[in-house]
Design an enzyme around this catalytic site. Sequence first.
Site, short mmCIF file in Angstrom:
data_model
loop_
_atom_site.label_atom_id
_atom_site.label_comp_id
_atom_site.label_asym_id
_atom_site.label_seq_id
_atom_site.Cartn_x
_atom_site.Cartn_y
_atom_site.Cartn_z
N ASP A 35 0.65 -1.25 -0.11
CA ASP A 35 -0.17 -0.11 -0.11
C ASP A 35 1.11 0.93 -0.31
O ASP A 35 2.10 1.79 0.49
CB ASP A 35 -0.56 0.06 1.23
CG ASP A 35 -2.05 0.85 1.23
OD1 ASP A 35 -1.92 2.06 0.39
OD2 ASP A 35 -3.08 0.72 2.28
N ASP A 40 -2.80 2.67 -5.80
CA ASP A 40 -1.81 2.54 -4.89
C ASP A 40 -2.14 1.25 -4.17
O ASP A 40 -1.65 1.43 -3.23
CB ASP A 40 -1.63 3.74 -4.14
CG ASP A 40 -2.98 3.42 -3.04
OD1 ASP A 40 -4.09 2.85 -3.44
OD2 ASP A 40 -2.86 4.00 -1.77
N GLU A 41 -2.10 0.23 -4.44
CA GLU A 41 -2.66 -1.34 -3.70
C GLU A 41 -1.84 -2.65 -4.54
O GLU A 41 -2.90 -2.41 -6.08
CB GLU A 41 -3.79 -0.64 -3.52
CG GLU A 41 -4.24 -0.47 -2.05
CD GLU A 41 -5.27 -1.01 -1.52
OE1 GLU A 41 -5.55 -1.82 -0.35
OE2 GLU A 41 -5.99 -0.62 -1.67
N CYS A 80 -37.65 -33.33 -26.91
CA CYS A 80 -36.81 -32.50 -26.41
C CYS A 80 -37.73 -31.70 -26.15
O CYS A 80 -38.92 -30.92 -26.77
CB CYS A 80 -36.09 -31.70 -27.56
SG CYS A 80 -35.53 -30.32 -27.08
N CYS A 92 -37.77 -28.06 -28.03
CA CYS A 92 -38.81 -28.59 -29.49
C CYS A 92 -39.93 -29.46 -29.35
O CYS A 92 -40.43 -28.90 -30.31
CB CYS A 92 -38.06 -27.80 -30.55
SG CYS A 92 -37.34 -28.93 -30.80
N HIS A 148 -28.17 -31.33 -31.38
CA HIS A 148 -29.78 -31.08 -31.16
C HIS A 148 -29.45 -30.13 -30.24
O HIS A 148 -29.50 -28.54 -30.35
CB HIS A 148 -30.84 -32.18 -30.82
CG HIS A 148 -32.35 -31.91 -30.61
ND1 HIS A 148 -33.04 -30.42 -31.91
CD2 HIS A 148 -32.35 -30.84 -29.62
CE1 HIS A 148 -33.64 -30.45 -31.05
NE2 HIS A 148 -34.04 -30.25 -29.70
N HIS A 176 -29.90 -25.50 -30.06
CA HIS A 176 -30.46 -24.99 -28.82
C HIS A 176 -29.99 -23.78 -28.95
O HIS A 176 -29.97 -22.76 -28.57
CB HIS A 176 -30.92 -25.57 -28.06
CG HIS A 176 -32.06 -26.46 -28.57
ND1 HIS A 176 -33.43 -25.45 -29.09
CD2 HIS A 176 -32.94 -27.72 -28.26
CE1 HIS A 176 -34.63 -26.16 -29.42
NE2 HIS A 176 -34.05 -27.51 -29.38
#
Length: 697
Positions: A117, A208-209, A616, A619, A634, A638
Amino acid sequence: MAAEEKKKEESESESASSDGPRPWQSYHTVYTNAKAGMEGVDKEKVQRVVYEMSKGSKYFENEERKEAFIRQKIERMRARSAELTAAELAHYQTVADKRMLELEATRDFSKVWLHVDMDAFYAAVETLSDPSLKGKPMAVGGMSMISTANYEARRYGVRAAMPGFIARKLCPELILVPVDFKKYTYYSGLTRKVFQRYDPHFIAGSLDEAYLDITEVSKERGVSGGEVAEELRNTVFGETGLTCSAGVAANRLLAKVCSDINKPNGQFVLPNERLAVMTFISSLPIRKIGGIGKVTERILTDVFGISTCEEMLQKGGYLCALFSHSSADFFLSVGLGLGATDPPQMRLRKSISNERTFQATDNEALLYQKIDELAEMLSSDMQKEGLHGRTLTLKLKTSSFEVRTRALTLQNYISSRDDIYKYASKLLKAELPVSLRLIGLRVSQFKEDKVGAPSDPTQKTLLSFMSADASGNFNKGQSSLGSETSSTLFMNDLGVDISVETDETIESESENPLDRNDASDPTRNCTWIEFAGKTEGMHEHINGSTMDKADACTKESDPKSRQLEKSNRMGPDSFLPHTSEMSSCLNQEDNNHYRLQGETSSRHEEQILWMNDYKCSLCGIELPSSFVEERQEHADFHLAERLQKEESGMDSRTVIAGKRSAQTQTGSGKKHKKRKSLPSDGHLPINVFFGKINQKP
DNA sequence: GGGCCATGT
DNA sequence: TAGCACATGGCCC
């Protein structure tokens, strides 16, 4: 500046002698906090001056409103705490005990972390470029706000985040130097060059760190962490003329605390031994911990009487009873002195914003003009990073300091000045008439594919990765991680870890005894394909700003929600990463966030379910389980389909790079939502099962 | 999705 | 003289 800017002495004022009323004592403000270099300060005087300068102002009135709100919150929590029955307490005590054991098991002494730091960084840089400032009280900033003060000024009680006019009152000869980020960035760069030599993957916290994993350097050269720190600090000084402080410890949380101890220009080493850590933590004020700020400290102290880290453990039962999982986990970890030891999770930016304060006005033309300017700036910032977002948030601060936000989520992604202006104006219009002193704009919900990025290769990569994912083989690949946009984190290559972690994630779900409660998981017998993507589950305390809300209390005041809270603790979401759909029913979202557990992540999934083993769910196409390849294709279809049109869905960059997936934070909010609605088949009486797709070797 | 809160520089 | 910022992540409803 980090660690320097916080610390508070409010409690001290309470114990002051009792001759006459001291109204300033109740004016709790961050500016009266002590910090490194403020030891000899007459705190009461500072507090009195700040109070005198502030009282009667609208700002002050607003602070009082905020204060009243916190008090209420504390009251509510106290009441709730007092209400706990013996049985409940006993229950939560066992929860806490169990959790402490689990956390303890994660303790890791294999790493040596160094936190560096810079001392009063901006001020030090300014002094370098103008040596005549040396030895004089000086602050970087203006009359309205100070960014940081040098140590001479701190002796007067001047500190960062204090308005300049108050600082001048405290120290009339204070020199104010305007902020010059270019300079700080340049010097920051010099320091980072040094850091790089010790840890090429060092984490830059801010200008700064930084955090450095010095395990290797230390080992290779056969020197102690303290020696490495010493050398590094000397090198930094040699190459920049700036001093810094360092902390060495087993994890980042502790290292950060340690770097503050001998500031400025000093260091502190906490040995990698449990006893040392526990001793260290036992008397450590909670406010020293990164992530515990003014409010959290007040709550913990006023409600539970917790002021040291050790007391977190003693009050573990209460903490588990009154806070969300993530918060309770964090508190317990702090009590145990645990912190992150692994390379940090990669974080992608989630939002981008800007805001400006100006003289309060209700002139609408002026307000629109401000919006225009902000839109311009924001758009340009977004273009620099190639960002496109679909949620626009307007932030307003009224002349009485009341803050409001108004948001709008669009169908499309925007990034242009005109679009931003158009929608921001819309939001502003709804607020008129109003007198404002600040306007801010924020864009979030980013699109993953940047404009102009060729989509084809992306998709390809996506698909191949997804297939690998579905079959359990992660692409441990080498794909580019894309551009690192944020300057706050340097990325680490976690490739290998991720696949391991993923397996573990799956396993742990079933191994977790706490998971057993859920008998009705609709996906239990489903074939599923996960659309990769995990969110980072851990809140890193790297660059601040990730404190979990400690006000879970508000929602727990009624028995119902208490019940809910309880089931959460017992339920499938408890403590371990989960993939269960069911979780979303019970879920407080923060159950998905775990601190300090390193790799814990939750998944977002979009699943294809093969209903009745052949159909499925997305679909309706029929594909028996023997058609393994076809099913795979498949599913890919999708996936691709979804990724293409689902702008907001997954972070494609995440998916592209296997190694990146678990490190990436994607827009979790949205996906949680999705997940909730996802198993549309969950309520169908389907006979689903674990098919071959996800068992593929 | 929206509002607001907390944190840290 | 009067005057108190900006950016980001996350939680809760």
